[in-house]
Write a protein that holds these residues in place. Sequence first.
Motif, PDB file in Angstrom:
ATOM      1  N   CYS A  60       0.835  -1.275   0.087  1.00 31.50           N
ATOM      2  CA  CYS A  60       0.102  -0.135   0.051  1.00 31.50           C
ATOM      3  C   CYS A  60       1.037   1.272   0.041  1.00 31.50           C
ATOM      4  O   CYS A  60       2.063   1.330   0.631  1.00 31.50           O
ATOM      5  N   TYR A  81      -3.869   0.782  -3.233  1.00 31.08           N
ATOM      6  CA  TYR A  81      -3.728  -0.902  -2.647  1.00 31.08           C
ATOM      7  C   TYR A  81      -2.879  -1.483  -3.941  1.00 31.08           C
ATOM      8  O   TYR A  81      -3.549  -1.575  -4.859  1.00 31.08           O
ATOM      9  N   LEU A 108      -5.138  -7.558  -1.925  1.00 33.00           N
ATOM     10  CA  LEU A 108      -3.958  -7.234  -0.969  1.00 33.00           C
ATOM     11  C   LEU A 108      -2.994  -8.463  -0.617  1.00 33.00           C
ATOM     12  O   LEU A 108      -1.990  -8.215  -0.323  1.00 33.00           O
ATOM     13  N   GLU A 248      -6.852  -1.213   4.331  1.00 32.61           N
ATOM     14  CA  GLU A 248      -5.435  -1.086   4.438  1.00 32.61           C
ATOM     15  C   GLU A 248      -5.134   0.293   4.502  1.00 32.61           C
ATOM     16  O   GLU A 248      -5.729   1.059   3.908  1.00 32.61           O
ATOM     17  N   HIS A 249      -4.037   0.741   5.083  1.00 32.62           N
ATOM     18  CA  HIS A 249      -3.514   2.108   5.068  1.00 32.62           C
ATOM     19  C   HIS A 249      -2.029   2.198   5.386  1.00 32.62           C
ATOM     20  O   HIS A 249      -1.284   3.049   6.254  1.00 32.62           O
ATOM     21  N   GLY A 423      -5.649  -6.390   5.302  1.00 28.93           N
ATOM     22  CA  GLY A 423      -4.211  -5.441   5.176  1.00 28.93           C
ATOM     23  C   GLY A 423      -3.332  -5.969   6.331  1.00 28.93           C
ATOM     24  O   GLY A 423      -2.067  -6.254   6.110  1.00 28.93           O
TER      25      GLY A 423
END
Length: 459
Positions: A60, A81, A108, A248-249, A423
């Motif tokens: 990411c 992503y 992911l 996700e981050h 994630g």
Amino acid sequence: MYGKTLAAPNEQLNQDIQLLCGEYARYNGFDEELCNKFGVKRGLRNADGTGVVAGITQVCNVHGYLLSEGEKLPIDGELTYRGYSITDLIAGAQAENRYSCEETAWLLLLGFLPTGAQLNRFSEILADNRELPENFTEDMIMKVASPNIMNMLARSVLALYTYDPRPDDYSIENVMRQSIELIARMPSIMAAAYQVKKRVYDGRSMYLHNPNPEFSTAQNILRMLRSDKQFTEEEAHLLDLCLTLHSEHGGGNCSTFAVRVLTSAQTDTYSAIAAGIGALKGPRHGGANHKVIEQLEYLKANVYDWDDDNEIREYLRRAVAGEAGDRSGLIYGMGHAVYTKSDPRARVLKQNAMKLAKGTDYEGEFRLLDAVERLAPDVLREKWGSDRTTCANVDLYSGLVYRMLRIPDELHTPLFAIARTAGWCAHRLEELSTGKKIIRPAYKSIVGAHSYVPLAQRG
């Protein structure tokens, strides 16, 4: 009388703890200037607020500013992503009127977009693994209920270790299996934990519904939470959007970094994911969406005219001065460690949620949050005495969206955990594949040497 009452703290123990804390204060703490003296990067952040680079990732990218000659230049935020823009992923699924959460989990974990056949088979695998192990709900959730669903998520994930025939095998094949099982089971754990909490702590009826193998993740969450199992497709698609945005981050956020730290020690998958849940539980991280809802209630109670910018601005000024709200001096839902001009998740969520809110009782509350987004940056600049840029983050709108979906407030952060599991697992797989070393930052010791004093001579 229904409901469970927690035991009151022992008064003598409370007094003893107070005395111990007084002694602790005498012998602990240090001059804040020592951090500057020794070049300590508190919170693993550089002096300009950027994060210390601890690794590289292909999972990411969170892009929120440009650096030019040492100066941080604000830009509209971008979230990708595996190289794909989050807005493109969502728009692509919406154009085909399908759910995006499962596709996002595949992307992911594996690093590429699935074909139609691959996505269908992946969805079938998730459906096959949504049921919890035999007697798990009775033994691990019903017998030891918790008033906090995040606590129950963490405990239940740890408990799954004992049901796994190969819990400590950290080969990629085994961790991939564990990851898929966790992604599938987390909604079932959350729903069961919430229903049991309702019965034990709230004195309300509980409904334990099995997941439907024909439903998506979002559809099953609504089915399992609602007593009548009914929902609209519009509701399910909005929840699916939330799950995709929260999936996700980046590797540097608190919970994901916690997962990578534990993974670097080559501990088991369940311990690593439970660590992520524990980190996300905190109000400085995933728990922030609950604080936004609390803040909204303060606003509704203290602002007479929700369409009067001047009245809202004055309330926000009192809030940042610590004279209103929870007296913290914070405006929850505003500001981010990376994003400067805008948070792409907040933009997408706001745009889609407003469509569903239009014409309902929630429309006024959305306008109130929109006013906070518009007015808070100037109020904060007044407080800071600088022209620093700040923006709304995804938490400003996510809590109200969940309320609009009739999802109880105590489930807002657990839903975040359900989404983020994909994630976390992607980063665990990457850390196992490429990390190579245990994560071990340094702490500078500032304590001097002491000579040992025999017990009889201490006083």
